[in-house]
Design an enzyme around this catalytic site. Structure first.
Site, PDB file in Angstrom:
ATOM      1  N   CYS A 238       0.832  -1.202   0.000  1.00 19.74           N
ATOM      2  CA  CYS A 238       0.000   0.000   0.000  1.00 19.74           C
ATOM      3  C   CYS A 238       0.870   1.256   0.000  1.00 19.74           C
ATOM      4  O   CYS A 238       1.537   1.533  -0.982  1.00 19.74           O
ATOM      5  CB  CYS A 238      -0.984  -0.040   1.168  1.00 19.74           C
ATOM      6  SG  CYS A 238      -2.336   1.153   0.975  1.00 19.74           S
TER       7      CYS A 238
ATOM      8  N   HIS B 261      -3.449  -5.557   0.896  1.00 18.62           N
ATOM      9  CA  HIS B 261      -2.806  -5.769   2.205  1.00 18.62           C
ATOM     10  C   HIS B 261      -2.744  -7.241   2.605  1.00 18.62           C
ATOM     11  O   HIS B 261      -3.653  -7.725   3.276  1.00 18.62           O
ATOM     12  CB  HIS B 261      -3.612  -5.032   3.281  1.00 18.62           C
ATOM     13  CG  HIS B 261      -3.443  -3.548   3.259  1.00 18.62           C
ATOM     14  ND1 HIS B 261      -2.456  -2.907   3.966  1.00 18.62           N
ATOM     15  CD2 HIS B 261      -4.129  -2.585   2.618  1.00 18.62           C
ATOM     16  CE1 HIS B 261      -2.537  -1.601   3.764  1.00 18.62           C
ATOM     17  NE2 HIS B 261      -3.549  -1.376   2.958  1.00 18.62           N
TER      18      HIS B 261
ATOM     19  N   GLU C 290      -1.060  -8.552   4.979  1.00 21.88           N
ATOM     20  CA  GLU C 290      -0.978  -8.697   6.442  1.00 21.88           C
ATOM     21  C   GLU C 290      -2.362  -8.637   7.091  1.00 21.88           C
ATOM     22  O   GLU C 290      -2.516  -9.026   8.237  1.00 21.88           O
ATOM     23  CB  GLU C 290      -0.038  -7.631   7.028  1.00 21.88           C
ATOM     24  CG  GLU C 290      -0.620  -6.237   7.203  1.00 21.88           C
ATOM     25  CD  GLU C 290      -0.717  -5.442   5.904  1.00 21.88           C
ATOM     26  OE1 GLU C 290      -0.424  -6.001   4.824  1.00 21.88           O
ATOM     27  OE2 GLU C 290      -1.115  -4.258   5.965  1.00 21.88           O
TER      28      GLU C 290
END
Lengths: 87, 225
Positions: free
Chosen positions: B85, B202, B204
């Protein structure tokens, strides 16, 4: 050394989509204005001391290349003029 | 032996990245950018967030901070580097990867789950996938539209640098499945080496099973390689 104001204008390369400008255009149209197109640009005014206008432009151009513009999406123009008295 | 998660003023996915990596038994720690990379750095995450308030352009300021010189050197030496990002924006701004991530076609911040098609399965980030696999990962960005000149795009394709593209649930690259107007649906690309990758979605955020899907896990395991 004399004081100059260098102006760097950074704009999107032709053909690169500008969603913010498009949104602004639509807002103007909603207000009843007639227009064919709208482009936006960022303008930076940099006060600096230099031997002459050419040196002021050269330094502002380095700033544009290193940070102010992203060559992938931007073109930029640089000019310099003696700073206004009050600056 | 640690993955450095580089924290700038305004980073906000650094803790998430550390938690996700630790869940995968990959040692990770947050590193404040002014402190430089630790000597035992074995990988680098440039996390998401809004470094320096996205002033000028998203990622522009952080990309020019001294630690990014260290990150570029580490990347050139083969250390795995992943930009997520804002980290992807910083990656492009710093020259780790080609192109730029700029204002979404919608001119709005978009926060939603998207599908990605794996374009290469022979990189550290995708070795647990097959080419053409469709994975689901969230995006959360206002400036994620991948932009690049036609000429440079052709070079990326010729050099096999496209890692992920936005697609529909069946893997079709449609305009409707392209959330931000990215050039040819590009969502993630590789740097000069396969060990360097940036992506807007993303991973994560879809690694810990408690918070939803786990498709991000197989990207982050790239740090084990």
């Amino acid at each position: 050394m004399p004081a100059y104001t260098a102006t760097v204008t950074v704009r999107l390369k032709s053909g690169v989509l500008d969603p913010e400008a498009e949104t602004t255009k639509q807002a103007l149209e909603r207000l009843g204005f007639e227009l064919d197109a709208l482009r936006s640009a960022d303008r930076f005014e940099i006060d600096l001391d230099a031997d002459d206008a050419a040196e002021a432009e050269e330094r502002a151009e380095s700033m544009a290349e290193r940070l102010l513009a992203n060559p992938t999406i931007h073109d930029y123009e640089v000019s310099a003029a003696p700073a206004a008295e009050s600056a | 032996m640690t993955v450095a998660v580089v924290q700038f003023g305004g980073s906000n996915c650094d803790r998430d990245a550390v938690r996700a990596l630790e869940y995968l038994d990959i040692d990770a720690e947050r590193v404040w950018h002014e402190d430089g990379l630790p000597a035992d750095t074995t990988g680098v995450v440039v996390p998401g967030g809004f470094s320096y308030g996205d002033y000028l352009r998203a990622g522009a300021m952080a990309a020019r901070s001294p630690i990014m010189d260290e990150v570029r050197d580490a990347a050139a030496d083969g250390t795995p580097v992943l930009g997520v990002c804002n980290g992807a924006q910083i990656g492009c701004e710093s020259g780790l990867t080609e192109g730029a991530f700029t204002t979404n076609e919608s001119a709005r911040f978009q926060c939603e789950h998207v599908h990605l098609r794996v374009e290469r399965a022979d990189t550290p980030w995708t070795e647990n996938f097959e080419e053409g696999d469709v994975i689901e990962i969230p995006i959360a960005h206002g400036e994620g539209r991948f932009e690049i000149s036609d000429e440079r795009y052709d070079e990326l394709v010729d050099n096999d640098r496209i890692l992920f593209r936005y697609c529909d649930a069946d893997g079709n690259l449609t305009d409707a499945a392209n959330p931000n107007g990215s050039t040819h649906n590009v969502a993630g690309i590789l740097g000069e080496r396969e060990s360097v990758a940036v992506l807007m979605p993303h991973p994560e955020r879809v690694t810990l099973p408690d918070v939803g899907g786990t498709d991000g896990e197989n990207i982050l395991t790239g740090f084990r390689a």
